[in-house]
Design an enzyme around this catalytic site. Structure first.
Site, PDB file in Angstrom:
ATOM      1  CB  SER A 192      -0.908   0.037   1.236  1.00 40.59           C
ATOM      2  OG  SER A 192      -0.232   0.611   2.353  1.00 40.59           O
ATOM      3  CE1 TYR A 194       1.365   3.562   7.898  1.00 35.29           C
ATOM      4  CE2 TYR A 194       0.870   1.289   7.331  1.00 35.29           C
ATOM      5  CZ  TYR A 194       1.385   2.219   8.210  1.00 35.29           C
ATOM      6  OH  TYR A 194       1.928   1.798   9.395  1.00 35.29           O
ATOM      7  CG  HIS A 195       2.119  -1.125   4.480  1.00 37.61           C
ATOM      8  ND1 HIS A 195       0.789  -1.266   4.177  1.00 37.61           N
ATOM      9  CD2 HIS A 195       2.270  -1.667   5.710  1.00 37.61           C
ATOM     10  CE1 HIS A 195       0.165  -1.885   5.184  1.00 37.61           C
ATOM     11  NE2 HIS A 195       1.045  -2.139   6.128  1.00 37.61           N
ATOM     12  CE  LYS A 198       5.184   3.338   9.698  1.00 34.62           C
ATOM     13  NZ  LYS A 198       4.891   4.247  10.829  1.00 34.62           N
TER      14      LYS A 198
HETATM   15  N1  USQ Z   1      -8.351  -8.057   6.486  1.00 36.06           N
HETATM   16  C1  USQ Z   1      -9.457  -8.858   6.243  1.00 36.06           C
HETATM   17  N2  USQ Z   1     -10.671  -8.377   6.644  1.00 36.06           N
HETATM   18  C2  USQ Z   1     -10.827  -7.185   7.278  1.00 36.06           C
HETATM   19  C3  USQ Z   1      -9.696  -6.384   7.531  1.00 36.06           C
HETATM   20  C4  USQ Z   1      -8.457  -6.853   7.103  1.00 36.06           C
HETATM   21  O1  USQ Z   1      -9.366  -9.957   5.686  1.00 36.06           O
HETATM   22  O2  USQ Z   1     -11.965  -6.836   7.619  1.00 36.06           O
HETATM   23  C5  USQ Z   1      -7.018  -8.547   6.094  1.00 36.06           C
HETATM   24  C6  USQ Z   1      -6.270  -7.563   5.173  1.00 36.06           C
HETATM   25  O3  USQ Z   1      -6.606  -7.796   3.837  1.00 36.06           O
HETATM   26  C7  USQ Z   1      -4.818  -7.854   5.532  1.00 36.06           C
HETATM   27  C8  USQ Z   1      -4.867  -8.264   6.998  1.00 36.06           C
HETATM   28  O4  USQ Z   1      -6.220  -8.607   7.262  1.00 36.06           O
HETATM   29  O5  USQ Z   1      -4.352  -8.950   4.793  1.00 36.06           O
HETATM   30  C9  USQ Z   1      -4.456  -7.171   7.962  1.00 36.06           C
HETATM   31  O6  USQ Z   1      -5.216  -6.008   7.681  1.00 36.06           O
HETATM   32  P1  USQ Z   1      -5.369  -4.811   8.729  1.00 36.06           P
HETATM   33  O7  USQ Z   1      -6.362  -3.845   8.158  1.00 36.06           O
HETATM   34  O8  USQ Z   1      -5.627  -5.328  10.087  1.00 36.06           O
HETATM   35  O9  USQ Z   1      -3.897  -4.216   8.789  1.00 36.06           O
HETATM   36  P2  USQ Z   1      -3.030  -3.406   7.711  1.00 36.06           P
HETATM   37  O10 USQ Z   1      -3.839  -2.732   6.684  1.00 36.06           O
HETATM   38  O11 USQ Z   1      -1.958  -4.314   7.238  1.00 36.06           O
HETATM   39  O12 USQ Z   1      -2.399  -2.253   8.607  1.00 36.06           O
HETATM   40  C10 USQ Z   1      -2.313  -2.351  10.044  1.00 36.06           C
HETATM   41  C11 USQ Z   1      -2.171  -0.940  10.617  1.00 36.06           C
HETATM   42  C12 USQ Z   1      -0.865  -0.347  10.157  1.00 36.06           C
HETATM   43  C13 USQ Z   1       0.287  -1.279  10.519  1.00 36.06           C
HETATM   44  C14 USQ Z   1       0.038  -2.653   9.918  1.00 36.06           C
HETATM   45  C15 USQ Z   1       1.083  -3.664  10.309  1.00 36.06           C
HETATM   46  O13 USQ Z   1      -3.264  -0.131  10.206  1.00 36.06           O
HETATM   47  O14 USQ Z   1      -0.688   0.934  10.763  1.00 36.06           O
HETATM   48  O15 USQ Z   1       1.495  -0.748  10.035  1.00 36.06           O
HETATM   49  O16 USQ Z   1      -1.220  -3.154  10.399  1.00 36.06           O
HETATM   50  S1  USQ Z   1       1.371  -4.853   9.017  1.00 36.06           S
HETATM   51  O17 USQ Z   1       0.093  -5.431   8.623  1.00 36.06           O
HETATM   52  O18 USQ Z   1       2.255  -5.881   9.538  1.00 36.06           O
HETATM   53  O19 USQ Z   1       1.957  -4.160   7.905  1.00 36.06           O
END
Ligand code: USQ
Length: 394
Positions: A192, A194-195, A198
């Site tokens: 993304s 956002y990422h 970072k």
């Molecule tokens: N996901 C679902 N259903 C949902 C929400 C999310 O299947 O209702 C999936 C997403 O597609 C993704 C995973 O769950 O594969 C994680 O999604 P997320 O929305 O919980 O997290 P993400 O967008 O990756 O971002 C969050 C924080 C961000 C942090 C990141 C850590 O918002 O600030 O940097 O987690 S990481 O995921 O390790 O990059």
């Protein structure tokens, strides 16, 4: 010790401020209410209303006698950031509004944290890139100019690495090439903007470390869940912001809310997406350990800040189990994935360093989910089902 927390009103910023204040540190928080204002602008709601940052600091002071100094300001303005180092800071609230002096540690959370937000359209992409990179750059120059010995603890993300088909190391990779070898930042390939921002701010600070011997720790964190910490239990009004919408809500927090209102769990695509997770209380432990074990001058120290890994399907199954305690038959809906990401992939990150430093993990289980759902239940009437899933495509 004086700790400066950039982004002190956010999901992690406010609990971090109370955590350090409770342990005898002098704490100053800075925020421009970006997150709250975005929630209002995008009409994504919050589980419960929050007192302002000034009100929170006053409530904290009434209960504990500790002072958290508050600065309301936009850190993309270099003068606002520099004022925190040169004595010109304007405190919106403080018991003693004289300058606390140069901070020993800066914890940098002042970033737009949502991947979906960054891809809403070109305008939100711009806000994400400009906010995240300008704040980081302003911080780097303020430390370079006023406080070379100050330790910067920056919140990174595991998402910088993406989902490579090799094991993920903690920040660095030794490479042998044509008979020679060197150490480089582990390859990064975010999914993304956002990422990606970072990745860019890791690169900015790595530049500052190489050029000016800055001291930086980058915490590559996975998605965090939970809302209650030792300090937030003191008064209900000290709870951190809690989002369950598609933009600012992260998956575990979202699933807890969805289960309680009988909304089929929103599993994106096949649900094999695997990430490293951690409890909000473990974030606090990790940040504290990072502060206590500061990087040396000229060192960029990188920790992978996760405690365990789960696929989306595993989280959904655990939520179903937790729902049983409430007599809820939690349903699962495999939605067409609004994101562009691998739904089945290899994932084997290393995350030993923080454990070696002494983190005591709070692991996720159906019981832990039940406890979260117990708290959320109190606010059930506030839950808006219209903001849970709109299918914002990337
Ligand atoms: N996901 C679902 N259903 C949902 C929400 C999310 O299947 O209702 C999936 C997403 O597609 C993704 C995973 O769950 O594969 C994680 O999604 P997320 O929305 O919980 O997290 P993400 O967008 O990756 O971002 C969050 C924080 C961000 C942090 C990141 C850590 O918002 O600030 O940097 O987690 S990481 O995921 O390790 O990059």
């Amino acid at each position: 010790m004086h700790i400066l927390i950039l982004g002190g009103d956010g999901y992690l910023g406010w609990p971090t401020a109370m955590y350090f204040s409770n342990r005898g540190y002098q704490v100053t928080v800075v925020d421009n209410y970006f997150r709250r204002n975005s929630c209002t602008e995008l009409d994504v709601g919050m589980l419960y209303p929050l007192p302002s940052l000034v009100e929170r600091a006053k409530i904290w002071n009434e209960h504990t006698g500790h002072e958290i100094k508050v600065v309301i300001g936009d850190l993309t303005d270099p003068e606002v950031l520099r004022s925190l180092f040169n004595g010109a800071a304007h405190y919106s609230w403080a018991v003693d509004s004289s300058f606390t002096g140069i901070p020993d540690t800066v914890i940098h959370y002042a970033e737009q944290p949502s991947a979906p937000y960054s891809l809403l359209n070109y305008k939100y992409a711009n806000i994400t890139l400009s906010n995240n990179l300008l704040v980081t750059n302003n911080l780097m120059f303020a430390v370079r100019d006023f406080a070379r010995n100050t330790h910067i603890v920056k919140l990174g993300t595991m998402g910088e690495y993406g989902t490579p088909n090799i094991d993920i190391e903690e920040g660095w990779l030794d490479i042998e090439h044509k008979g020679r070898s060197d150490r480089f930042l582990f390859p990064r390939q975010a999914s993304s903007l956002y990422h990606t921002s970072k990745i860019m701010d890791t690169d900015l600070l790595w530049f500052g470390v190489r050029l000016w011997n800055l001291r930086v720790t980058d915490l590559m964190q996975g998605p965090v869940y939970g809302m209650e910490t030792e300090e937030s239990k003191i008064d209900e009004r000290l709870k951190t912001i809690f989002n369950y919408d598609e933009i600012f809500g992260t998956i575990v927090n979202r699933f807890m809310v969805q289960a309680l209102v009988d909304y089929p769990l929103t599993v994106y695509g096949k649900g094999g997406q695997t990430r490293g997770y951690l409890n909000i209380n473990d974030t606090l432990q990790c940040v504290h350990l990072a502060e206590q074990n500061a990087a040396d001058p000229g060192e960029l120290r990188i920790y992978n800040q996760i405690m365990e890994t789960f696929s989306v399907n595993e989280l959904a199954a655990m939520t179903q189990e937790a729902g049983k305690a409430f007599g809820i038959d939690v349903k699962i809906n495999h939605l067409e994935n609004p994101r562009i990401e691998a739904e089945e992939h290899y994932y084997n990150p290393t995350y030993q360093s923080l454990l070696n430093l002494g983190v005591k993990p709070h692991l996720l289980s159906a019981e832990v989910m039940e406890q979260m759902m117990q708290i959320i239940l109190k606010y059930k009437n506030n839950i808006r089902t219209d903001i849970i899933f709109k299918g914002l495509k990337w």
